[in-house]
Design a protein around this motif. Structure first.
Motif: not given
Lengths: 325, 317
Positions: A267-271, B142-164
């Motif tokens: 869990s958690g994000e990298v700081p 997270v719903y109200d954020l823009f893509p650049h505000q997320l980490s790579g892993g989080m962005k990939q989860r969003i893309v999976i959510a879009m696919a689903l």
């Protein structure tokens, strides 16, 4: 065996922010110490942004340290005047992930291989013979000397990069993700080549990679970094004592369906390196976290088996031989 | 079978980078498509999605059957209804799928509104549910954020959510974890496996990583230079690989406990572009090559078990 490289308390901070923003400090590498014996391979492993490439450049003094000391073959690098530093650099070389990112694309293979001699002012009796012997050493056909980088495959380019690094007979070679952009079948070729060259030329390697499986295969010792700090130093066949190393190991899948893992959720994000917590940087993701971890940084301490770990709650059982448990 | 690809051939002008591709995936099953660069994995995915014409290619032979319908001759208007709806694609770089100027939530809503005909608030509720399913912390913010505000892993989860969001039956994931760090990769692979098991999706997982294949897949298609060279259940593939390429590929990956110096490389390199060798395309690198391998193209012979191998020297299935 003697020490070839000794790094003590090495740190590097970068100034961030800007003209109109609040000044911030980015901690890329913090208080890193290790020694590397002649003829050994030390692997440095960590995820993106952990400071492993910065560390490589600090060791070679391509960038200056904020604090700390690098001693190469008994000589303190920081004390050297520019000229002598340049001469010493003949003995330490860097191999990049994409070697041609550091070479002029208009250079032929021959030009690229002769450049180190030009830079160091070394006169060659027969440059063509030298080029041929370098190509031969890395298993390339000597007819490639007249080729240009766009005519080469990724594996061939990396062989040229290695030949170029070895041109001046270095003692230490720093390999920064040398196989990260190659296909696995070619990665194995490059790794075998590096093994052979180490034997033939008595080289010492600092091998930087994000691939713990590859590092454990290739290296004698593994140094694990997380957000600029060393969390563990261990023999490559040892069991991890730091929960982060354990998580890294559990995340790299074995090519064997009988060894499927249940992925435990981190869990958690990298700081961010701009805003590191007071205690252990892994605390917010760690399954073994205690109150102490959040406030106080654990120093790198040595376990009875010689493994070094920076953790208040290490997986000591795993690290000790059965007889000591 | 949910999807069956049979003897697919892809053409760009006079050049056929993909030929003799046969594979299939069922509901609730994960098919791994594994191979090195230039093996035609992504082009095969592009063909299934009906997107070849957009990059100047076309299907020149064979069939792609999805739930009984042949996709090769399907008019674009009907293909468009399937794409993003019943068939969805996840790409390697999440930013190929995300609009940097648009907030995260509405991007996920789109597929549900378009393909399921949901209204604004129903689509939003559904997106939030999906985000929670994918273990995205605090979906509402997270719903109200823009893509650049997320980490790579989080962005990939969003893309999976879009696919689903379009409620797909078939999901194609093209190197979904290659750009991610190992700890994040492990999480995403686990999410994909859970999705298949819980929702009964068919998943085609395209990867170059034999570790990911061993961890996640039920069956595997091994590709080399545009052809499927072996098709097998995952345990059989790793225990008794039959094609010399598969055997060599498994031997050149470092494993836990392997002694230094015991990894065997495959000599030579993957042929590129127009310089494909005649006969079996692996013949210049194969340790067991015979004279017929340099002349005759070995056919992929698929047995009743669904396993198959394209090699003159492999024993019968």
């Amino acid at each position: 065996m003697t020490e070839l490289l000794k790094v003590t308390g090495l740190s590097r901070r970068f100034a961030g922010g800007g003209l109109f923003r609040k000044r911030k400090v980015f901690h890329a590498v913090s208080d890193v110490s290790f020694t590397l014996k002649r003829g050994q391979i030390l692997g440095i492993v960590g995820e993106s942004g952990c400071g492993k490439s910065t560390l490589a450049r600090l060791v070679l003094r391509l960038i200056d340290a904020s604090e700390g000391q690098v001693t190469f073959d008994g000589v303190d690098m920081a004390s050297l005047p520019r000229r002598e530093l340049r001469r010493l650099r003949q003995r330490m070389q860097l191999v990049f992930q994409d070697p041609y990112s550091a070479i002029d694309p208009r250079y032929s293979v021959r030009d690229a291989l002769l450049e180190p001699f030009k830079v160091q002012g070394v006169k060659l009796g027969s440059p063509d013979e030298k080029v041929a012997s370098l190509l031969d050493m890395v298993g390339l056909n000597t007819s490639l000397a007249r080729s240009y980088p766009h005519q080469l495959s990724g594996g061939q380019k990396q062989r040229v990069g290695i030949a170029r690094a070895l041109a001046l007979n270095p003692s230490l070679v720093v390999l920064d993700e040398p196989t990260a952009s190659l296909d696995v079948s070619v990665q194995a070729q490059i790794v075998s080549l590096l093994e052979r060259l180490r034997h033939e030329l008595g080289l010492t390697y600092l091998f930087i990679s994000h691939d713990l499986g590859l590092v454990r295969y290739f290296c004698d010792q593994v140094l694990v970094m997380y957000l600029g700090r060393v969390v563990e130093v261990m023999p490559s066949d040892a069991e991890p004592a730091h929960p982060y190393t354990r998580a890294l190991l559990d995340s790299s899948f074995e090519p064997d369906p009988r060894q499927r893992r249940t992925i435990t959720r981190l869990s958690g994000e990298v700081p961010s390196g701009y805003d590191l917590p007071a205690g252990c940087a892994f605390a917010n993701r760690c399954p073994r976290v205690s109150d102490l971890c959040r406030g106080v940084l654990a120093p790198l301490s040595t376990l009875p088996n010689g493994q070094q770990v920076a953790c208040h709650n290490p997986l000591i059982d795993a690290a000790l031989p059965a007889a000591c448990r | 079978m949910l999807l069956t690809v049979d003897m697919l051939r892809i053409r760009f002008g006079a050049f056929s980078p993909v030929d003799q591709v046969t594979l299939g995936v069922d509901r609730g099953e994960i098919l791994g498509v594994v191979g090195e660069s230039g093996s035609g994995k992504s082009l095969t995915a592009t063909a299934i999605m009906g997107l070849l014409p957009r990059i100047g290619g076309q299907v020149a032979g064979g069939s792609i059957r999805f739930d009984g319908t042949d996709l090769v001759d399907l008019p674009e208007s009907q293909m468009r209804r399937l794409r993003g709806g019943r068939i969805a694609l996840i790409t390697q770089n999440p930013m190929t799928s995300l609009d940097p100027m648009m907030r995260i939530g509405p991007q996920i809503d789109q597929a549900a509104r378009l393909h399921l005909g949901l209204g604004r608030s129903a689509a939003r509720a559904r997106s939030l549910d999906l985000m929670a399913d994918l273990r995205i912390p605090d979906p509402a913010s997270v719903y109200d954020l823009f893509p650049h505000q997320l980490s790579g892993g989080m962005k990939q989860r969003i893309v999976i959510a879009m696919a689903l969001a379009g409620d797909p039956e078939l999901l194609i994931a093209d190197e979904p974890t290659t750009a991610l760090d190992v700890t994040v990769q492990a999480q995403i692979v686990q999410i994909l496996v859970d999705l298949v098991r819980q929702r009964g999706l068919g998943l085609i997982l395209i990867t170059h990583d034999m570790g990911v294949v061993a961890q996640a897949c039920d069956r595997v298609a091994v590709m080399y230079c545009g052809r499927v060279v072996e098709l097998a259940r995952v345990d059989a593939l790793f225990e008794h690989p039959r094609h010399p390429y598969t055997q060599a590929l498994i031997r050149c990956i470092p494993r836990n406990g392997m002694a230094r110096g015991t990894m065997t490389a495959i000599p030579g390199m993957v042929p590129t572009g127009m310089t494909q060798p005649p006969g079996c395309r692996f013949n210049p690198r194969c340790a067991r090559v015979e004279s017929r391998c340099r002349v005759d193209i070995p056919e992929l012979l698929v047995g009743p078990s669904g396993n198959g191998v394209a090699c003159h020297l492999a024993e019968a299935a």
